[in-house]
Design an enzyme around this catalytic site. Sequence first.
Site, PDB file in Angstrom:
ATOM      1  CG  ASN A  36       1.785   0.141   1.437  1.00 30.21           C
ATOM      2  OD1 ASN A  36       1.344   0.352   0.317  1.00 30.21           O
ATOM      3  ND2 ASN A  36       1.018   0.108   2.523  1.00 30.21           N
ATOM      4  CD1 TRP A  37       6.387   3.020  -2.773  1.00 31.87           C
ATOM      5  CD2 TRP A  37       5.856   3.203  -4.946  1.00 31.87           C
ATOM      6  NE1 TRP A  37       7.540   2.861  -3.494  1.00 31.87           N
ATOM      7  CE2 TRP A  37       7.254   2.969  -4.831  1.00 31.87           C
ATOM      8  CE3 TRP A  37       5.304   3.350  -6.218  1.00 31.87           C
ATOM      9  CZ2 TRP A  37       8.080   2.881  -5.955  1.00 31.87           C
ATOM     10  CZ3 TRP A  37       6.140   3.257  -7.336  1.00 31.87           C
ATOM     11  CH2 TRP A  37       7.512   3.036  -7.194  1.00 31.87           C
ATOM     12  CE  LYS A  38       0.970   3.603   4.000  1.00 29.08           C
ATOM     13  NZ  LYS A  38       0.608   4.004   5.331  1.00 29.08           N
ATOM     14  CG  HIS A  44      -2.071  -1.491   5.099  1.00 26.93           C
ATOM     15  ND1 HIS A  44      -2.574  -0.356   5.697  1.00 26.93           N
ATOM     16  CD2 HIS A  44      -0.719  -1.367   5.140  1.00 26.93           C
ATOM     17  CE1 HIS A  44      -1.564   0.426   6.061  1.00 26.93           C
ATOM     18  NE2 HIS A  44      -0.424  -0.173   5.737  1.00 26.93           N
ATOM     19  CD  GLU A  99      -2.837   3.291   5.475  1.00 22.56           C
ATOM     20  OE1 GLU A  99      -2.675   3.025   4.272  1.00 22.56           O
ATOM     21  OE2 GLU A  99      -1.952   3.808   6.193  1.00 22.56           O
ATOM     22  CD  GLU A 128       2.178  -2.472   8.375  1.00 24.99           C
ATOM     23  OE1 GLU A 128       3.209  -1.954   7.945  1.00 24.99           O
ATOM     24  OE2 GLU A 128       1.062  -2.277   7.875  1.00 24.99           O
ATOM     25  N   GLY A 178       2.543   5.751  10.067  1.00 23.94           N
ATOM     26  CA  GLY A 178       2.467   7.109   9.550  1.00 23.94           C
ATOM     27  C   GLY A 178       2.428   8.172  10.635  1.00 23.94           C
ATOM     28  CB  SER A 207       7.155   5.346  12.151  1.00 25.70           C
ATOM     29  OG  SER A 207       5.887   5.955  12.023  1.00 25.70           O
ATOM     30  N   GLY A 237       5.870   5.586   4.496  1.00 21.17           N
ATOM     31  CA  GLY A 237       6.427   6.913   4.191  1.00 21.17           C
ATOM     32  C   GLY A 237       7.874   6.899   3.701  1.00 21.17           C
TER      33      GLY A 237
HETATM   34  C1  PEP Z   1       2.480   1.073   6.305  1.00 25.54           C
HETATM   35  O1  PEP Z   1       1.632   1.746   5.779  1.00 25.54           O
HETATM   36  O2  PEP Z   1       2.447  -0.159   6.145  1.00 25.54           O
HETATM   37  C2  PEP Z   1       3.480   1.733   7.143  1.00 25.54           C
HETATM   38  C3  PEP Z   1       4.185   0.993   7.943  1.00 25.54           C
HETATM   39  O3  PEP Z   1       3.587   3.075   7.005  1.00 25.54           O
HETATM   40  P1  PEP Z   1       4.702   4.028   7.676  1.00 25.54           P
HETATM   41  O4  PEP Z   1       6.039   3.372   7.433  1.00 25.54           O
HETATM   42  O5  PEP Z   1       4.574   5.326   6.991  1.00 25.54           O
HETATM   43  O6  PEP Z   1       4.393   4.096   9.134  1.00 25.54           O
END
Ligand code: PEP
Length: 252
Positions: free
Chosen positions: A9-11, A95, A97, A167, A173, A213, A235
């Site tokens: 997921n590049w966001k 998600h 976010e 998640e 993040g 993460s 990330g």
């Molecule tokens: C995500 O945004 O779905 C995610 C898991 O981010 P990160 O790996 O940066 O924690």
Amino acid sequence: MRNQIAAANWKMNGSFSKGKELLETFKENFNSLPDFQQIIIAVPYPYLAWASQYATSFMHIAAQNMHHQTEGAFTGEVSAPMLNDLGINYVILGHSERREYNNETDELLKQKVELALKHNLTPIFCCGEPLNIREAGTQNQYVQAQLQNAIFNLSADQIEKVVIAYEPIWAIGTGKTATAEQAQAMHEHIRTCIQKQYSFETSQSISILYGGSVKANNANEIFGQTDVDGGLVGGASLQANEFVAIVKSLVA
Ligand code: PEP
């Protein structure tokens, strides 16, 4: 065997040249994968059409969201049929976010998931608890309610087409990963909820990804858990070598 999936997921990160560098590296590193392993790359909307040229039978390009209606006066939004036009077949929905910054509720997500399936898009449905819920020890009930409210209205045939991403928000993040035991416990709980609502067979057929993460140095241990079928990676998916190593950590 359930599909083992490494999803990126590049966001809203990167640029065209950075995206190109990442996709070229993935293409060079992966000529083929076993049938049950898949790579999914969720790129920002403006790059979807271009990124589609990198899609193969095992590397898919995904959208990070879509609107809950098929067309209309919704400035700035993108519809399921538009994703169909581009040959996109995966979409991240719910998600944390988007739940937080765009007020996406389970009720809205229920509509999005149904619409995605109607348009042959595989939803990667995200669920997971915030820190205060984890600290209160009520994460199982919290996640169960998310499933109940957003996807347990689906028929067995429909839900078997959904990919679930667990998640924990406190791990996204933040560099704080759930331990492999915490991930396994929640994935097992999710599978049990599916079994109670549907059947054992249905619960065993759905891929449940862990997100929060995930890095090259912890992917092996997390993906090695019985009920973890890969990861949704933020990330670390922006660093070519990290993500290549994460894909290589999928259970073979
Ligand atoms: C995500 O945004 O779905 C995610 C898991 O981010 P990160 O790996 O940066 O924690």
